[in-house]
Design a protein around this motif. Structure first.
Motif, PDB file in Angstrom:
ATOM      1  N   PHE A 272     -33.096  32.418  24.914  1.00  0.00           N
ATOM      2  CA  PHE A 272     -31.958  33.085  23.775  1.00  0.00           C
ATOM      3  C   PHE A 272     -30.466  32.792  24.280  1.00  0.00           C
ATOM      4  N   ALA A 273     -29.719  32.648  23.300  1.00  0.00           N
ATOM      5  CA  ALA A 273     -28.129  32.483  23.466  1.00  0.00           C
ATOM      6  C   ALA A 273     -27.720  33.690  24.062  1.00  0.00           C
ATOM      7  N   ASP A 274     -28.222  35.050  23.520  1.00  0.00           N
ATOM      8  CA  ASP A 274     -27.780  36.067  23.983  1.00  0.00           C
ATOM      9  C   ASP A 274     -28.825  37.353  23.829  1.00  0.00           C
ATOM     10  N   ARG A 275     -29.723  37.540  24.821  1.00  0.00           N
ATOM     11  CA  ARG A 275     -31.016  38.465  24.321  1.00  0.00           C
ATOM     12  C   ARG A 275     -30.639  39.773  23.943  1.00  0.00           C
ATOM     13  N   ASP A 276     -29.447  40.275  24.549  1.00  0.00           N
ATOM     14  CA  ASP A 276     -29.340  41.635  24.155  1.00  0.00           C
ATOM     15  C   ASP A 276     -28.823  41.687  22.832  1.00  0.00           C
ATOM     16  N   TYR A 277     -28.200  40.640  22.287  1.00  0.00           N
ATOM     17  CA  TYR A 277     -27.670  40.806  20.884  1.00  0.00           C
ATOM     18  C   TYR A 277     -28.582  39.970  19.692  1.00  0.00           C
ATOM     19  N   ALA A 278     -29.833  39.453  20.349  1.00  0.00           N
ATOM     20  CA  ALA A 278     -30.573  38.970  19.481  1.00  0.00           C
ATOM     21  C   ALA A 278     -31.075  39.690  18.351  1.00  0.00           C
ATOM     22  N   GLY A 279     -31.255  39.223  17.004  1.00  0.00           N
ATOM     23  CA  GLY A 279     -31.580  39.976  15.599  1.00  0.00           C
ATOM     24  C   GLY A 279     -33.199  39.846  15.583  1.00  0.00           C
ATOM     25  N   PRO A 280     -33.430  40.551  14.761  1.00  0.00           N
ATOM     26  CA  PRO A 280     -35.073  40.912  14.458  1.00  0.00           C
ATOM     27  C   PRO A 280     -35.658  39.344  14.201  1.00  0.00           C
ATOM     28  N   GLY A 281     -34.981  38.442  13.636  1.00  0.00           N
ATOM     29  CA  GLY A 281     -35.526  37.264  13.185  1.00  0.00           C
ATOM     30  C   GLY A 281     -35.690  36.415  14.251  1.00  0.00           C
ATOM     31  N   ALA A 282     -34.715  36.532  15.075  1.00  0.00           N
ATOM     32  CA  ALA A 282     -34.730  35.634  16.250  1.00  0.00           C
ATOM     33  C   ALA A 282     -35.852  36.260  17.327  1.00  0.00           C
ATOM     34  N   LEU A 283     -35.997  37.544  17.380  1.00  0.00           N
ATOM     35  CA  LEU A 283     -37.094  38.021  18.499  1.00  0.00           C
ATOM     36  C   LEU A 283     -38.335  37.700  17.767  1.00  0.00           C
ATOM     37  N   ARG A 284     -38.572  37.797  16.427  1.00  0.00           N
ATOM     38  CA  ARG A 284     -39.831  37.354  15.728  1.00  0.00           C
ATOM     39  C   ARG A 284     -40.220  36.027  15.869  1.00  0.00           C
ATOM     40  N   LEU A 285     -39.155  35.080  15.713  1.00  0.00           N
ATOM     41  CA  LEU A 285     -39.596  33.643  15.891  1.00  0.00           C
ATOM     42  C   LEU A 285     -39.827  33.176  17.366  1.00  0.00           C
ATOM     43  N   ALA A 286     -39.277  33.999  18.327  1.00  0.00           N
ATOM     44  CA  ALA A 286     -39.695  33.766  19.727  1.00  0.00           C
ATOM     45  C   ALA A 286     -40.924  33.959  19.794  1.00  0.00           C
ATOM     46  N   GLU A 287     -41.334  35.223  19.316  1.00  0.00           N
ATOM     47  CA  GLU A 287     -42.872  35.763  19.481  1.00  0.00           C
ATOM     48  C   GLU A 287     -43.773  34.546  18.762  1.00  0.00           C
ATOM     49  N   ILE A 288     -43.406  34.264  17.715  1.00  0.00           N
ATOM     50  CA  ILE A 288     -44.295  33.399  16.897  1.00  0.00           C
ATOM     51  C   ILE A 288     -44.576  32.036  17.752  1.00  0.00           C
ATOM     52  N   ILE A 289     -43.530  31.496  18.315  1.00  0.00           N
ATOM     53  CA  ILE A 289     -43.563  30.160  19.172  1.00  0.00           C
ATOM     54  C   ILE A 289     -44.367  30.499  20.448  1.00  0.00           C
ATOM     55  N   ARG A 290     -44.083  31.787  21.176  1.00  0.00           N
ATOM     56  CA  ARG A 290     -44.862  32.108  22.275  1.00  0.00           C
ATOM     57  C   ARG A 290     -46.423  32.215  21.970  1.00  0.00           C
ATOM     58  N   GLY A 291     -46.618  32.677  20.896  1.00  0.00           N
ATOM     59  CA  GLY A 291     -48.006  32.929  20.466  1.00  0.00           C
ATOM     60  C   GLY A 291     -48.504  31.424  20.140  1.00  0.00           C
ATOM     61  N   HIS A 292     -48.212  30.647  19.284  1.00  0.00           N
ATOM     62  CA  HIS A 292     -48.713  29.346  19.220  1.00  0.00           C
ATOM     63  C   HIS A 292     -48.703  28.572  20.246  1.00  0.00           C
ATOM     64  N   VAL A 293     -48.095  28.519  21.385  1.00  0.00           N
ATOM     65  CA  VAL A 293     -48.075  27.637  22.456  1.00  0.00           C
ATOM     66  C   VAL A 293     -49.253  28.117  23.337  1.00  0.00           C
ATOM     67  N   ALA A 294     -49.327  29.656  23.444  1.00  0.00           N
ATOM     68  CA  ALA A 294     -50.361  30.049  24.232  1.00  0.00           C
ATOM     69  C   ALA A 294     -51.682  29.653  23.478  1.00  0.00           C
ATOM     70  N   GLU A 295     -51.881  29.694  22.317  1.00  0.00           N
ATOM     71  CA  GLU A 295     -53.094  29.437  21.466  1.00  0.00           C
ATOM     72  C   GLU A 295     -53.554  27.921  21.742  1.00  0.00           C
ATOM     73  N   GLN A 296     -52.389  27.261  21.805  1.00  0.00           N
ATOM     74  CA  GLN A 296     -52.744  25.696  22.055  1.00  0.00           C
ATOM     75  C   GLN A 296     -53.243  25.433  23.416  1.00  0.00           C
ATOM     76  N   GLY A 297     -52.513  26.106  24.494  1.00  0.00           N
ATOM     77  CA  GLY A 297     -53.009  26.007  25.780  1.00  0.00           C
ATOM     78  C   GLY A 297     -54.410  26.477  26.028  1.00  0.00           C
TER      79      GLY A 297
END
Length: 310
Positions: A272-297
């Motif tokens: 994150f450019a700044d985790r403390d100030y990350a908005g709900p969209g950035a947090l949700r997109l990061a969660e989606i990316i982690r989920g898809h990468v984990a599923e691919q693994g």
């Protein structure tokens, strides 16, 4: 509770302007103030703090050693204030209208687009702006706060990142390439006699040239160009296995039989450019990316396990 600050943000802004613009007159023009107002602001700071910020050498004002420290801290203070105001505006508006991402081009494109598609199903109104970068270009995007989120191969100083995935790189060339015709294990000296295909570092302080000292090299901007050049027999490169999996299966690219170094591994991090100030969209997109990468693994692990069964 800390005491109330005696110096306002406006005063600190005047200090930065004098340094960045190169003088009091230029700072006044930048700030749309009179020169006397800028001079007074700096003098007031010196009086309140009991320090000397500038010293006149010839006809120019230069920062003292104390002034240099104050300048660096003031810059950080104003950057933080700006980030705080931006975060407040984002939180007040709810979901961000736009998210900006910098992603290393070695990250699988199809996987990234899957993540985007998932996010778009949930938040179709949020615009996504993607910067596809190489090496220091991704780090630079974070340092300059050009993006909200990044997938990079190195976590820049001052940032925290979570490990996202590990990539395997394979040295490969077309089956008819001269290196394959040698009919033996290859050495570093063999590689240096042939064209190395390189993808350009997108940072402003870009690194260039063949890192292994090849006599010939071509530097391109896109991984697709590098792959096409290899398919035409024009050179060799270390490609992410995931990127050339189809070409390897079809036999139109073939791993080089290197005595050592035929495969390499690289890690990617989610930052994150700044985790403390990350908005709900950035947090949700990061969660989606982690989920898809984990599923691919998991899918790759299952496929590997099935391939080992008799």
């Amino acid at each position: 509770m800390a005491p109330d600050p005696r110096i306002s943000l406006e005063h600190w802004r005047s200090l930065l302007a004098v340094v960045d613009a190169g003088g009091y007159a230029q700072a006044a023009a930048m700030l749309h103030k009179s020169q006397s107002a800028v001079t007074y602001a700096v003098q007031k700071m010196e009086g309140l703090l009991g320090v000397k910020i500038f010293e006149v050498v010839g006809r120019k004002a230069h920062l003292t050693s104390t002034g240099e420290v104050l300048y660096r801290r003031a810059k950080a203070l104003l950057d933080e204030a700006g980030a705080l105001e931006g975060a407040a505006a984002t939180l007040a508006a709810g979901w961000e209208p736009e998210l900006r991402l910098s992603v290393e081009i070695i990250f699988p494109t199809w996987l990234l687009l899957q993540c985007f598609a998932h996010f778009a199903q949930e938040q179709p109104q949020t615009r996504l702006e993607l910067y596809e970068n190489v090496l220091s270009g991704t780090e630079e995007a974070l340092l300059l706060r050009k993006v909200d989120l990044a997938i990079c191969s190195q976590v820049p100083p001052g940032f925290m990142g979570d490990p996202l995935m590990r990539l395997r790189f394979i040295a490969a060339a077309h089956p008819d390439h001269a290196l394959h015709q040698l009919g033996r294990e290859l050495t570093l000296q063999d590689l240096r006699k042939h064209r190395h295909l390189i993808i350009r570092d997108t940072g402003s302080q870009r690194r260039s040239g063949s890192w292994l000292g090849a006599e010939q090299s071509w530097t391109v901007s896109q991984k697709a160009t590098s792959i096409h050049a290899a398919l035409m027999g024009l050179g060799f490169a270390w490609f992410p296995e995931e990127t050339i999996r189809d070409e390897l299966q079809r036999g139109i690219l073939k791993p080089l039989p290197l005595r050592e170094g035929g495969e390499r591994f690289g890690d990617l991090y989610l930052v994150f450019a700044d985790r403390d100030y990350a908005g709900p969209g950035a947090l949700r997109l990061a969660e989606i990316i982690r989920g898809h990468v984990a599923e691919q693994g998991r899918n790759q692990a299952q496929a590997a396990a099935l391939s080992r069964k008799p």
